[in-house]
Motif scaffolding. Structure first.
Motif, PDB file in Angstrom:
ATOM      1  N   GLU A 147       0.751  -1.218  -0.120  1.00 26.32           N
ATOM      2  CA  GLU A 147      -0.129   0.020   0.030  1.00 26.32           C
ATOM      3  C   GLU A 147       0.823   1.223   0.029  1.00 26.32           C
ATOM      4  O   GLU A 147       0.386   2.341  -0.392  1.00 26.32           O
ATOM      5  CB  GLU A 147      -0.996  -0.107   1.130  1.00 26.32           C
ATOM      6  N   PHE A 148       2.103   1.171   0.311  1.00 27.12           N
ATOM      7  CA  PHE A 148       3.178   2.239   0.238  1.00 27.12           C
ATOM      8  C   PHE A 148       2.927   2.819  -0.943  1.00 27.12           C
ATOM      9  O   PHE A 148       3.323   4.155  -1.374  1.00 27.12           O
ATOM     10  CB  PHE A 148       4.638   2.018   0.556  1.00 27.12           C
ATOM     11  N   GLY A 149       2.646   2.175  -2.223  1.00 26.78           N
ATOM     12  CA  GLY A 149       2.748   2.739  -3.509  1.00 26.78           C
ATOM     13  C   GLY A 149       1.474   3.798  -3.823  1.00 26.78           C
ATOM     14  O   GLY A 149       1.706   4.579  -4.809  1.00 26.78           O
ATOM     15  N   LYS A 150       0.605   4.181  -2.802  1.00 23.18           N
ATOM     16  CA  LYS A 150      -0.290   5.146  -2.843  1.00 23.18           C
ATOM     17  C   LYS A 150       0.187   6.446  -2.220  1.00 23.18           C
ATOM     18  O   LYS A 150      -0.302   7.402  -2.478  1.00 23.18           O
ATOM     19  CB  LYS A 150      -1.233   4.620  -1.866  1.00 23.18           C
ATOM     20  N   LEU A 151       1.519   6.365  -1.500  1.00 21.85           N
ATOM     21  CA  LEU A 151       1.983   7.506  -1.082  1.00 21.85           C
ATOM     22  C   LEU A 151       2.774   8.330  -2.181  1.00 21.85           C
ATOM     23  O   LEU A 151       3.834   8.652  -2.103  1.00 21.85           O
ATOM     24  CB  LEU A 151       2.941   7.298   0.081  1.00 21.85           C
TER      25      LEU A 151
ATOM     26  N   PRO B  70       8.263  -4.286  -2.466  1.00 20.11           N
ATOM     27  CA  PRO B  70       7.136  -4.226  -3.341  1.00 20.11           C
ATOM     28  C   PRO B  70       7.460  -3.414  -4.546  1.00 20.11           C
ATOM     29  O   PRO B  70       7.869  -2.353  -4.365  1.00 20.11           O
ATOM     30  CB  PRO B  70       6.226  -3.384  -2.500  1.00 20.11           C
ATOM     31  N   ARG B  71       6.973  -4.090  -5.803  1.00 19.69           N
ATOM     32  CA  ARG B  71       7.190  -3.205  -7.237  1.00 19.69           C
ATOM     33  C   ARG B  71       6.339  -1.933  -6.976  1.00 19.69           C
ATOM     34  O   ARG B  71       6.649  -1.241  -7.782  1.00 19.69           O
ATOM     35  CB  ARG B  71       6.765  -4.275  -8.321  1.00 19.69           C
ATOM     36  N   GLU B  72       5.324  -2.071  -6.265  1.00 17.98           N
ATOM     37  CA  GLU B  72       4.527  -0.571  -6.257  1.00 17.98           C
ATOM     38  C   GLU B  72       5.419   0.629  -5.705  1.00 17.98           C
ATOM     39  O   GLU B  72       4.853   1.594  -5.859  1.00 17.98           O
ATOM     40  CB  GLU B  72       3.459  -0.808  -5.245  1.00 17.98           C
ATOM     41  N   LEU B  73       6.509   0.377  -5.222  1.00 16.87           N
ATOM     42  CA  LEU B  73       7.374   1.943  -4.933  1.00 16.87           C
ATOM     43  C   LEU B  73       7.623   2.276  -6.011  1.00 16.87           C
ATOM     44  O   LEU B  73       8.076   3.324  -5.976  1.00 16.87           O
ATOM     45  CB  LEU B  73       8.580   1.213  -4.150  1.00 16.87           C
TER      46      LEU B  73
ATOM     47  N   LYS C  89      12.359  -3.980 -10.802  1.00 18.97           N
ATOM     48  CA  LYS C  89      12.625  -3.288 -11.978  1.00 18.97           C
ATOM     49  C   LYS C  89      11.810  -1.873 -11.985  1.00 18.97           C
ATOM     50  O   LYS C  89      12.467  -1.037 -12.405  1.00 18.97           O
ATOM     51  CB  LYS C  89      12.435  -4.007 -13.312  1.00 18.97           C
ATOM     52  N   SER C  90      10.916  -1.762 -11.323  1.00 18.67           N
ATOM     53  CA  SER C  90      10.080  -0.699 -11.045  1.00 18.67           C
ATOM     54  C   SER C  90      10.739   0.533 -10.614  1.00 18.67           C
ATOM     55  O   SER C  90      10.358   1.678 -10.670  1.00 18.67           O
ATOM     56  CB  SER C  90       8.846  -1.097 -10.541  1.00 18.67           C
ATOM     57  N   LEU C  91      12.003   0.246  -9.875  1.00 16.21           N
ATOM     58  CA  LEU C  91      12.574   1.262  -8.962  1.00 16.21           C
ATOM     59  C   LEU C  91      13.199   2.128 -10.475  1.00 16.21           C
ATOM     60  O   LEU C  91      13.734   3.221  -9.925  1.00 16.21           O
ATOM     61  CB  LEU C  91      13.839   0.667  -8.257  1.00 16.21           C
ATOM     62  N   GLY C  92      13.451   1.515 -11.487  1.00 15.01           N
ATOM     63  CA  GLY C  92      14.003   2.535 -12.474  1.00 15.01           C
ATOM     64  C   GLY C  92      12.933   3.548 -13.015  1.00 15.01           C
ATOM     65  O   GLY C  92      13.377   4.468 -13.515  1.00 15.01           O
ATOM     66  N   TYR C  93      11.628   3.573 -12.382  1.00 14.10           N
ATOM     67  CA  TYR C  93      10.861   4.876 -12.761  1.00 14.10           C
ATOM     68  C   TYR C  93      11.064   5.834 -11.778  1.00 14.10           C
ATOM     69  O   TYR C  93      10.286   7.053 -12.023  1.00 14.10           O
ATOM     70  CB  TYR C  93       9.291   4.309 -12.493  1.00 14.10           C
TER      71      TYR C  93
END
Length: 594
Positions: A484-488, A506-509, A531-535
């Motif tokens: 849920e941290f992806g919502k911050l 979490p990839r949501e980060l 891989k999503s950290l690349g965003y």
């Protein structure tokens, strides 16, 4: 504003800013204006008109259309106009910024904030025998203040603030015995304050702040019995605060901050029974805080921070029932915070940080429900959080870090609808993080690092849509980082290092596109680096070291062109460092393998 017992100023009303500069967080200086009527007759002095025109030729204006275009003598055939009408054409009474008395003499000149450049050298002070109001503030006048200003013998209001004037304040200003308001603030004036200002016995407002005045405050300033506001702040004044300042019993505001004043605060300040604001911060004052300050029943602001004051906080401060601001931070005060401080029902800002205070917090510290800013960091305060602080819904900013506070963090703090910033780090709190923090709708910064916190990170943090900084580092937190941290989406700093977090990252980060600082080091995180950290294109600090990450370093990290530190060391990563990562950035620090 003028005190109730102040002598009234003829034709002066509140409402117009006296000083052209912007003022500080705590207060604004009192202000006043003159009212003038346009002249009904045009028998004004031709000498005044020509003096203004001579001065105009030396000025420049930063406007495409000069506001001084009305300053001219119409050229008309003298044979086609009567002598009476001819005198009208030479009168300046209808010119921009000029006001006259009923018989046409120039009474006031107001050219504030019109972009004028020039000096006062060409201004013929002797040509204006009726002038009572001169306001040239917030322009670009330079040069010195001429001694000839003493020729304006009827002047009541002089405002030359917010210009580029330099040199010394001419002692001849002390001859302007009719002055009620004098502001020379926000210039480059230097030298000492002339003792001749003690002759200005009718002065009510006296502003010399934001200059480079040096030397001591002349004791004769105690003669200015009608003074309502005295601002000498942000200069280089030294020496002691003269005890004679206690004679200024009509004073509403005393602003001496940001100087090099030394010695003790004179107990005579307790005589200033009408004082509303006392600002002595950022000096070299020493000794104890006089108990006589407790006599100032109308005081709403007491700011003594950043000095070398020592001793106990006087119990008499509890008598200041109108106090809204109390700032004693960055001193050498010791002992406990008096319980009497909790009786100040209007107190909204309490700043006691960086002293040597001990003992526990007063049980009634926020019983008024008015406290908004509470700073006690860097002291030795111990014990639990009082119930009144737990229920302090008015709280906006709280800095309690670097003390010895203790207690169960899940019970000691409530729901704060106005809270934006709270730092509880470097204390002895224990227990689990409460879900209440996710119910503080305005919370932007939460720091609970360096405590003894256990348990999981509550999922309710996902509701903190305004959260920008979250620091839970150096605790004993377990479990996984919530997806849920992806919502911050407002988060700029996420610091969770030195805990016992486990599971996958979490990839949501990768949705946290405002993230600039991410430290998850010294945990037990495992599996692959997503891989999503690349965003996270704004990321300049990434530390995933001392975990159990495995597999290869994702090439997507090459997108993080802002990185200045990348630490992936002490993991179970395999393969080579992607060459693209080594090529795109100029690392100050790069750690990948042990």
């Amino acid at each position: 504003m003028l005190g109730q017992n102040s002598r009234p100023i003829n034709n002066i009303q509140e409402g117009e800013k006296l000083d052209g500069s912007s003022f500080l967080t705590y207060f604004s200086y009192p202000i006043f204006t003159f009212n003038f009527s346009f002249a009904n007759a045009y028998s004004g002095s031709t000498e005044e008109a020509h003096a203004l025109l001579t001065w105009k030729t030396s000025l420049h204006q930063n406007h495409s259309r000069s506001l001084l275009s009305s300053w001219n003598l119409d050229s008309v055939n003298a044979t086609s106009i009567s002598p009476n009408n001819r005198s009208k054409l030479s009168s300046p009474c209808s010119w921009f910024g000029i006001r006259c008395n009923r018989v046409g003499g120039v009474l006031g000149i107001n050219l504030s904030t019109v972009g004028l450049k020039g000096t006062l050298h060409e201004f013929s002070f002797s040509s204006f025998p009726h002038l009572v109001y001169l306001d040239l503030s917030a322009n670009e006048f330079s040069g010195i203040i001429p001694a000839q200003i003493a020729n304006l013998t009827k002047l009541k209001y002089l405002n030359l603030s917010a210009n580029r004037l330099f040199g010394e304040m001419p002692p001849e200003i002390g001859q302007l015995s009719s002055l009620n308001g004098l502001s020379l603030s926000s210039n480059y004036l230097n030298g000492s304050i002339p003792a001749s200002v003690g002759n200005l016995s009718g002065l009510i407002l006296f502003y010399l702040h934001n200059n480079s005045f040096s030397g001591s405050i002349p004791p004769i300033i105690g003669n200015l019995k009608f003074l309502s506001s005295l601002a000498l702040s942000t200069n280089h004044l030294n020496g002691v605060i003269p005890p004679s300042i206690g004679n200024l019993t009509n004073l509403n505001g005393l602003y001496l901050f940001k100087n090099s004043l030394s010695g003790t605060i004179p107990p005579s300040i307790g005589n200033l029974k009408n004082l509303r604001f006392l600002a002595l911060q950022t000096n070299k004052l020493s000794g104890s805080i006089p108990i006589e300050i407790g006599n100032l029943k109308f005081l709403s602001g007491l700011v003594l921070g950043n000095n070398s004051l020592s001793g106990l906080i006087p119990l008499s401060l509890g008598n200041l029932s109108n106090l809204a601001i109390l700032s004693l931070q960055i001193n050498k005060l010791f002992g406990s915070i008096p319980q009497e401080i909790g009786n100040l029902m209007k107190l909204s800002k309490l700043k006691l940080a960086k002293n040597q205070l001990t003992g526990s917090l007063p049980y009634n510290i926020c019983q008024s429900g008015s406290l908004e800013r509470f700073f006690i960091r860097y002291n030795y305060i111990e014990g639990p959080i009082p119930k009144s602080l737990r229920n302090c819904t008015s709280l906006v900013r709280a800095r309690l870090e670097w003390n010895n506070l203790s207690g169960n963090i899940s019970e000691d703090f409530g729901i704060y609808p106005n809270l934006k910033f709270i730092d509880l780090s470097h204390n002895k709190f224990y227990g689990e993080i409460s879900s209440n923090w996710g119910k503080c709708p305005k919370l932007a910064t939460l720091n609970i690092s360096m405590n003894n916190i256990t348990g999981n990170i509550p999922l309710e943090f996902a509701n903190s849509s305004q959260l920008q900084v979250l620091d839970l580092s150096s605790n004993h937190i377990v479990g996984e980082i919530p997806v849920e941290f992806g919502k911050l989406i407002s988060l700029g700093k996420l610091i969770l290092n030195s805990n016992k977090l486990s599971g996958s990252l979490p990839r949501e980060l990768g949705s946290l596109t405002k993230l600039e600082y991410l430290d998850l080091s010294k945990n037990r995180l495992s599996n692959s680096i997503p891989k999503s950290l690349g965003y996270l294109l704004k990321l300049h600090y990434l530390d995933l070291g001392n975990n159990q990450f495995s597999q290869e370093i994702p090439t997507e990290l090459q997108n993080l062109v802002q990185l200045s530190k990348l630490d992936l060391s002490y993991n179970l990563l395999k393969g080579e460092i992607p060459s693209q990562i080594l090529q795109f950035g100029k690392f100050r620090e790069l750690e990948t393998l042990p």
